[in-house]
Design a protein around this motif. Structure first.
Motif, short mmCIF file in Angstrom:
data_model
loop_
_atom_site.label_atom_id
_atom_site.label_comp_id
_atom_site.label_asym_id
_atom_site.label_seq_id
_atom_site.Cartn_x
_atom_site.Cartn_y
_atom_site.Cartn_z
N SER A 63 0.82 -1.21 0.00
CA SER A 63 0.00 0.00 0.00
C SER A 63 0.85 1.26 0.00
O SER A 63 1.92 1.30 0.59
CB SER A 63 -0.90 0.01 1.25
N ASP A 64 0.33 2.28 -0.64
CA ASP A 64 0.89 3.62 -0.53
C ASP A 64 0.49 4.16 0.85
O ASP A 64 -0.40 3.61 1.50
CB ASP A 64 0.30 4.51 -1.63
N TYR A 65 1.13 5.23 1.31
CA TYR A 65 0.74 5.83 2.58
C TYR A 65 -0.45 6.77 2.38
O TYR A 65 -1.46 6.66 3.05
CB TYR A 65 1.89 6.59 3.25
N GLN A 66 -0.33 7.70 1.43
CA GLN A 66 -1.34 8.74 1.25
C GLN A 66 -2.11 8.50 -0.04
O GLN A 66 -1.52 8.44 -1.11
CB GLN A 66 -0.68 10.11 1.20
N MET A 67 -3.44 8.36 0.08
CA MET A 67 -4.29 8.24 -1.09
C MET A 67 -5.34 9.34 -1.03
O MET A 67 -5.50 9.98 0.01
CB MET A 67 -4.91 6.84 -1.14
N HIS A 68 -6.06 9.55 -2.11
CA HIS A 68 -7.00 10.67 -2.14
C HIS A 68 -8.15 10.55 -1.15
O HIS A 68 -8.74 11.54 -0.77
CB HIS A 68 -7.53 10.90 -3.57
N ASP A 69 -8.45 9.33 -0.69
CA ASP A 69 -9.58 9.16 0.23
C ASP A 69 -9.16 8.64 1.61
O ASP A 69 -10.00 8.21 2.39
CB ASP A 69 -10.64 8.25 -0.38
N GLY A 70 -7.88 8.69 1.91
CA GLY A 70 -7.44 8.23 3.22
C GLY A 70 -5.97 7.85 3.20
O GLY A 70 -5.27 8.09 2.23
#
Length: 135
Positions: A63-70
């Motif tokens: 997983s990425d750390y920062q996504m557009h919805d959380g």
């Protein structure tokens, strides 16, 4: 779109979560092989929908750390809520100390900096982690 071989229930199942579609597709190419099913999500919401599907037994989440919805932290709350027990790797551009501590505390087993990705190192790390969780 997804590499699925339903006849083989022993395949390794990986979930890649990142809001960068090009990155997700690139990671799929790096990690895909004949022994793996790759699920892709481009948001925390999409990842949670995959987590909620009862027939999904995941062996690894990237997983990425920062996504557009959380954030990865939000995703980890859902992972724990659904009782999913699998290693989680974070691949993120957030490599500052404060993020590293949050990521480790939330339960990630490994953190890669997106700015300094080495494909062979990721492949080896993923293979090592998957080998360590085999029964």
């Amino acid at each position: 779109d997804k590499y699925i071989n339903r006849r083989d229930k022993y395949m390794q199942r990986l979930l890649i979560v990142d809001d960068d579609i090009v990155f997700v597709n690139g990671m799929e190419m790096v990690l895909k092989n004949e022994e793996r099913i790759i699920y892709k999500a481009h948001s925390v919401k999409e990842a949670v929908a995959i987590l909620k599907e009862e027939d999904k037994k995941l062996d690894l989440i990237c997983s990425d750390y920062q996504m557009h919805d959380g954030t990865f932290i939000d995703l980890m709350e859902h992972i724990k809520k659904y009782g999913i027990k699998c290693p989680v790797i974070v691949i993120s551009g957030h490599s500052e100390e404060e993020y590293v501590e949050k990521i480790k505390k939330a339960g990630a087993v490994l953190l890669f900096d997106k700015g300094f990705l080495e494909i062979q190192k990721i492949r080896k790390s993923v293979s090592d982690i998957l080998r360590s969780v085999e029964i």
